[in-house]
Structure formats: structure tokens, C-alpha cells
Design a protein around this motif. Structure first.
Motif, PDB file in Angstrom:
ATOM      1  N   HIS A 102       1.852  -1.132  11.290  1.00 30.51           N
ATOM      2  CA  HIS A 102       2.059  -1.879  12.592  1.00 30.51           C
ATOM      3  C   HIS A 102       0.866  -1.871  13.546  1.00 30.51           C
ATOM      4  O   HIS A 102      -0.409  -1.522  13.798  1.00 30.51           O
ATOM      5  N   GLN A 105      -0.776  -1.574  16.806  1.00 30.55           N
ATOM      6  CA  GLN A 105      -1.243  -0.296  17.455  1.00 30.55           C
ATOM      7  C   GLN A 105      -2.311   0.151  16.976  1.00 30.55           C
ATOM      8  O   GLN A 105      -2.641   1.717  17.342  1.00 30.55           O
ATOM      9  N   LEU A 116       8.259  11.552  17.670  1.00 30.86           N
ATOM     10  CA  LEU A 116       8.566  10.251  18.293  1.00 30.86           C
ATOM     11  C   LEU A 116       8.705   9.344  19.306  1.00 30.86           C
ATOM     12  O   LEU A 116       8.033   8.783  20.114  1.00 30.86           O
ATOM     13  N   TRP A 119       6.470   9.863  21.849  1.00 30.10           N
ATOM     14  CA  TRP A 119       4.405   8.892  21.376  1.00 30.10           C
ATOM     15  C   TRP A 119       5.428   6.979  21.296  1.00 30.10           C
ATOM     16  O   TRP A 119       4.286   6.514  22.320  1.00 30.10           O
ATOM     17  N   LEU A 120       6.767   6.969  21.605  1.00 33.40           N
ATOM     18  CA  LEU A 120       6.738   5.530  21.167  1.00 33.40           C
ATOM     19  C   LEU A 120       7.246   5.096  23.184  1.00 33.40           C
ATOM     20  O   LEU A 120       6.274   4.550  22.911  1.00 33.40           O
ATOM     21  N   THR A 124       3.075   3.593  22.579  1.00 36.74           N
ATOM     22  CA  THR A 124       3.586   2.941  21.966  1.00 36.74           C
ATOM     23  C   THR A 124       3.876   1.794  22.661  1.00 36.74           C
ATOM     24  O   THR A 124       3.162   0.235  23.032  1.00 36.74           O
ATOM     25  N   ARG A 227      13.166  -3.344  15.128  1.00 40.67           N
ATOM     26  CA  ARG A 227      12.759  -2.144  15.009  1.00 40.67           C
ATOM     27  C   ARG A 227      13.055  -1.065  14.934  1.00 40.67           C
ATOM     28  O   ARG A 227      12.663  -0.511  13.679  1.00 40.67           O
ATOM     29  N   PHE A 228      14.532  -0.638  14.978  1.00 42.85           N
ATOM     30  CA  PHE A 228      14.674   0.496  14.196  1.00 42.85           C
ATOM     31  C   PHE A 228      16.640   0.776  15.275  1.00 42.85           C
ATOM     32  O   PHE A 228      16.561  -0.394  16.449  1.00 42.85           O
ATOM     33  N   GLU A 258      13.993   8.860  10.548  1.00 37.34           N
ATOM     34  CA  GLU A 258      12.358   9.634  10.418  1.00 37.34           C
ATOM     35  C   GLU A 258      11.837  11.451  11.460  1.00 37.34           C
ATOM     36  O   GLU A 258      11.587  11.865  11.003  1.00 37.34           O
ATOM     37  N   HIS A 294       9.706   5.827   6.265  1.00 40.88           N
ATOM     38  CA  HIS A 294      10.445   7.014   6.307  1.00 40.88           C
ATOM     39  C   HIS A 294      11.040   7.793   5.661  1.00 40.88           C
ATOM     40  O   HIS A 294      11.594   8.663   4.841  1.00 40.88           O
ATOM     41  N   SER A 319       1.952   9.751   9.261  1.00 46.68           N
ATOM     42  CA  SER A 319       2.323   9.544  10.255  1.00 46.68           C
ATOM     43  C   SER A 319       3.638  10.530  10.507  1.00 46.68           C
ATOM     44  O   SER A 319       3.607  11.306  11.210  1.00 46.68           O
ATOM     45  N   LEU A 323       3.369  13.230  13.635  1.00 44.69           N
ATOM     46  CA  LEU A 323       4.291  12.830  14.610  1.00 44.69           C
ATOM     47  C   LEU A 323       5.223  13.966  14.872  1.00 44.69           C
ATOM     48  O   LEU A 323       6.384  14.036  15.331  1.00 44.69           O
ATOM     49  N   ASP A 345       1.618   3.313   7.845  1.00 46.01           N
ATOM     50  CA  ASP A 345       1.867   3.911   9.982  1.00 46.01           C
ATOM     51  C   ASP A 345       0.886   4.125  11.076  1.00 46.01           C
ATOM     52  O   ASP A 345       1.937   4.304  12.262  1.00 46.01           O
TER      53      ASP A 345
END
Ligand code: GUN
Ligand code: ZN
Length: 460
Positions: A102, A105, A116, A119-120, A124, A227-228, A258, A294, A319, A323, A345
């Protein structure tokens, strides 16, 4: 601008001058120990093959490798007039290929604490919201590419932010550098701050415009980038499905399985799906040219499905440990026949260095009773990533006809590695460089035959 149709490049093929950047390099030779990987004999770890030419030479002309072999044979007669960059004490390896990273980032790399989802939220999303400022995006893109080259990375699969401009900006920068890059604007219309949400409609429209503007231009390609699953509504996933149908040779790039909490959340959001992978599969996103970062929490059915569909995994070990996400079962992934690349990542990953990232892949695989050899690690970071990105006919090894993305690694760049390699075999030296090496060991980075790391290497 030129369009690159995406077809295979035959070894020794005539170079299409238009396909290279305007900054066309002249012909020259590189002399050193050539080290790359041949085709793997099969899907198992250990099936990879190392190819070494001690005191070898590569002839590079107009951005492509046109000859390879022992220096004594290659550097004579027809090529005697060429400038020779002499790296006789160094290794010439293929440019390293980061299959998931990314760029927005960059400034939050190595942020303390959190798994995760927290953290996002904490790091992020705020960092990505700041990319509404195109000047910040441009300055970061330039830094980001310089950092890739400094670390010997010549190709990457890159996520932008949800701002369409963020994708334009990384494409513009990569095009200027003449590098091979796959990127896309992130699509996310729920479960994230409003400032960085698009909608099903705007995400479709902007992605389509970007795709039409950039896909196949020079060495660039577009990735449809939800994104996911948790940050896309069903309407948005329908929109990604439509794009993926309309542009079958575009990439799909996203995250999958992930983190345990993330997987449980996906189960709540999509109760009808058999698994997390199945959410994407229902929208036609599990296919060739789809890259899933992941893939830690997959079952055998998921793995079979990914292999059969030709979808790829981006193994992101720094990553996954940073994480606290978990350990990819790399052996099961490979043995299922899934194409697998290596990825930093960044910023979940904590190093731009693919050498360091490979060393973490070794540790993770060791914890799963599959210690990877120097050959397996080099394969993963070069040819494996290239094949996972479906560009294995262009980059990832150093045969004639390939694009001239070449990295010069200097084992003597630091006192410790000089000492470690002094009495070591080539494989031992390579293995130690994965653990002890970093940007200091990258003596030059050639991107399409051009020196892309001006602080090092021959003058541009
Ligand atoms: N899952 C969704 N978004 C992200 C991200 O930015 N980084 C990582 N590592 N996982 C994600
Ligand atoms: Zn990621």
C-alpha cells in the motif's frame, strides 16, 4: 503512450521500441555472478531450481536482456564495443517483485500496537484520508518508488486509497520511471470513515475510468481493488463483479482471511457464504489475475478452489507477524497448486526490503516445519511473484527476451556480510543476505535497463 496488449514475450523476441519509456537506455553489459531461478519442476516446496553463472554477463539493449552467458563468451566480438559495468564481486539477480503493498501507508510503517481491525481504525484510515491532498499523494508516491528501488524492488502490485487521484498519481510516477506496476483505487462504501467512502456507483465509475486510462499503458496494469469484504456492500461487490466481467484481463486485488476477528465478522456480514473466499467467489472475483493478500485462514476446499481458478496468494509474512494475524501455511498453499508471490504489505508489513521479507517467510515456514532454502526464497521473491501476477513471461528471471529489471547485490556491503560470505558457498551467501542484507546491499537497481537508484550504480 503505448498500449501493451498483455501477450507473452518470446525469448529473443524483437524488442518493441514503443513499449519502453521515452528515457530509452543505450546498450550496455553487466558483468557479475548471475543468479536466478529456472522454472519450478512442480508445486512442492523444493521443486525450485537455482541457475548460477559465475563471472557471467548480461547484454542489455533498449530495456531488454538480449544475451546472457559466461563473460568470456558474451563480452567479445559483436559486443566488445559496449560499456561494461563491472560487478564481478556481486550477484546479478532479477528485480524483486512485491506482490502486495500500500503506497499510502508509507508514513505509518511500524506503528506500535493493535491487531488488524483496530490498526485500520487508528492508523490506516486517517493516513489514507489525508490523501485527499493530491500534493501529499504525489510526494509520497515519489518517495515510495525511490524506496522500492533502493531496496531492489522493481515491480509491485499496489493499493492506493479510495481517492481516484491516488491511483492516477502512482501510475504517473511509475510511468515516469518506466517500471512495471499494477495498481488500483480502493473501493469501500461501508464500515469505514465517511471521508474515505465511495459508493457502489462512484466506485464503479471511477475504477472504470482509471482502468480505461491506465490498463496496458506502457508497463502498467489496472487492478479492481475492493479493500476487503467487510468494507464493501453487496451493491458494491456487484459493481466489482461487473467490472471483472467487463475487463477479464484486468486484475482483482484484495485481502482475504488475514485475522480471526475479521473472518468471524465476514461470517456475520455474509451468512449465506460457505467461507470468506466464497464471498468473493459469488461475485466472480476468484479467477486468473486475482491477487489475495494473506490467506491464512483457508480450508482445503478454499485452496482447491483458488488453485482451480488460477487465483493467487500474496504471502505477507512481516505483516502477518507484526499485526499478530497468524502464520500462512505456505507448504499447503503451494502443494495445493496455488500461485504464490511474496509481499511486504507495507504499512502492515514493517519493511520495504524483500530480502528481510523473505527472511521472515523462512521463519514462518520454519514454524510450520518447512524451512525454505535460499533457492525457494529467491524463487518466491522473483519468479514466483511474477507468475502469481501473470507476468512471468516478462520479468522474474534473466533470460534473453525478458525486460531488463536487474538488481546488483553486494555481499561485501557491510563488514558482517563481507565476513559471512568470505568462505561461504554461493547458496550460503544468498541465504545469509536474506537475513543480514537490506538496502545497503543493493549496489544498483536497473528498471527496464535504466539505473533507477541514482545514489548507487552507474550514472543514469
Ligand atoms: N485488510 C483490509 N485493509 C487492510 C490493510 O490496509 N492492510 C492489511 N494488512 N489488511 C487489510
Ligand atoms: Zn494489505
Amino acid at each position: 503512450m503505448t498500449r501493451d496488449a498483455g501477450g507473452p514475450v518470446a525469448a529473443g523476441a524483437e524488442h518493441n521500441e514503443e513499449a519502453m519509456t521515452s528515457d530509452t537506455p543505450t546498450a550496455f553489459a553487466l558483468r557479475g555472478t548471475i543468479v536466478d531461478c529456472g522454472p519450478a519442476a512442480g508445486p512442492r516446496v523444493g521443486d525450485e531450481a537455482l541457475r548460477v553463472t559465475e563471472d557471467g554477463a548480461l547484454i542489455i539493449d533498449n530495456g531488454r536482456i538480449v544475451a546472457r552467458g559466461p563473460a568470456g563468451e558474451i563480452l567479445r566480438e559483436d559486443s566488445a564495443h559496449l560499456p561494461v559495468h563491472d560487478y564481478r564481486d556481486c550477484l546479478l539477480i532479477p528485480g524483486l517483485i512485491d506482490s502486495h503493498i500500500h503506497y499510502p501507508q508509507t508514513d505509518i510503517i511500524a506503528s506500535y500496537g493493535e491487531h488488524l481491525l483496530a490498526w485500520l481504525e487508528r492508523y490506516t484510515f486517517p493516513a489514507e484520508a489525508a490523501f485527499a491532498d493530491a500534493d501529499l499523494a504525489r510526494e509520497t508516491a515519489d518517495f515510495f518508488l525511490a524506496e522500492l528501488f533502493r531496496n531492489g524492488t522493481t515491480t509491485a502490485m499496489v493499493m492506493g486509497t479510495s481517492h481516484a487521484r491516488s491511483a492516477d498519481i502512482i501510475f504517473e510516477a511509475a510511468r515516469r520511471e518506466g517500471m512495471r506496476l499494477v495498481a488500483g483505487k480502493v473501493m469501500m462504501d461501508r464500515n469505514c470513515p465517511e471521508a474515505i467512502q465511495d459508493t457502489a456507483e462512484s466506485g464503479y465509475r471511477e475504477s472504470r475510468e482509471l482502468l480505461e486510462r491506465w490498463h496496458g499503458v506502457d508497463r502498467l496494469a489496472y487492478a479492481i481493488t475492493p479493500r476487503f469484504a467487510p468494507t464493501s456492500s453487496e451493491a458494491q461487490l456487484e459493481a466489482t463483479a461487473r467490472l471483472a466481467r467487463e475487463f477479464p484481463d484486468a486484475y482483482v486485488h484484495t485481502h482475504l482471511a488475514e485475522n480471526r476477528k475479521e473472518v468471524a465478522w465476514v461470517g456475520e456480514l455474509f451468512p449465506e457464504a460457505r467461507s470468506y473466499l466464497d464471498v468473493y467467489d459469488r461475485y466472480g472475483l476468484v479467477r486468473e489475475r486475482s491477487m489475495y493478500a494473506h490467506c491464512i485462514y483457508l480450508d482445503d476446499t478454499d485452496r482447491r478452489r483458488m488453485a482451480e481458478a488460477g487465483a493467487a496468494v500474496a504471502f505477507s509474512p512481516t505483516s502477518n507477524t507484526f499485526l499478530g494475524s497468524g502464520l500462512l501455511d505456505y507448504r499447503a498453499t503451494r502443494e495445493a497448486g496455488i500461485r504464490t508471490g511474496l509481499a511486504t504489505d507495507v504499512g502492515g508489513g514493517c519493511s520495504f526490503s524483500m530480502l528481510r521479507t523473505a527472511s521472515e517467510a523462512y521463519k514462518v515456514s520454519c514454524l510450520n516445519d518447512t524451512p525454505l532454502s535460499a533457492t525457494s526464497l529467491l524463487h518466491l521473491a522473483t519468479r514466483g511473484s511474477a507468475e502469481a501476477m501473470d507476468i512471468g513471461d516478462r520479468v522474474g528471471h534473466l533470460d534473453p527476451g525478458m525486460e531488463a529489471d536487474v538488481v546488483v547485490l553486494d555481499p561485501a556491503a557491510t563488514p558482517l556480510t563481507a565476513r559471512r560470505s568470505a568462505r561461504a558457498t554461493l547458496e550460503e551467501t544468498l541465504f545469509a543476505l536474506f537475513f543480514l542484507g537490506d538496502d545497503r546491499h543493493v549496489a544498483a537497481t536497473f528498471v527496464g535497463g535504466r539505473n533507477a537508484h541514482p545514489e548507487r550504480g552507474p550514472a543514469p
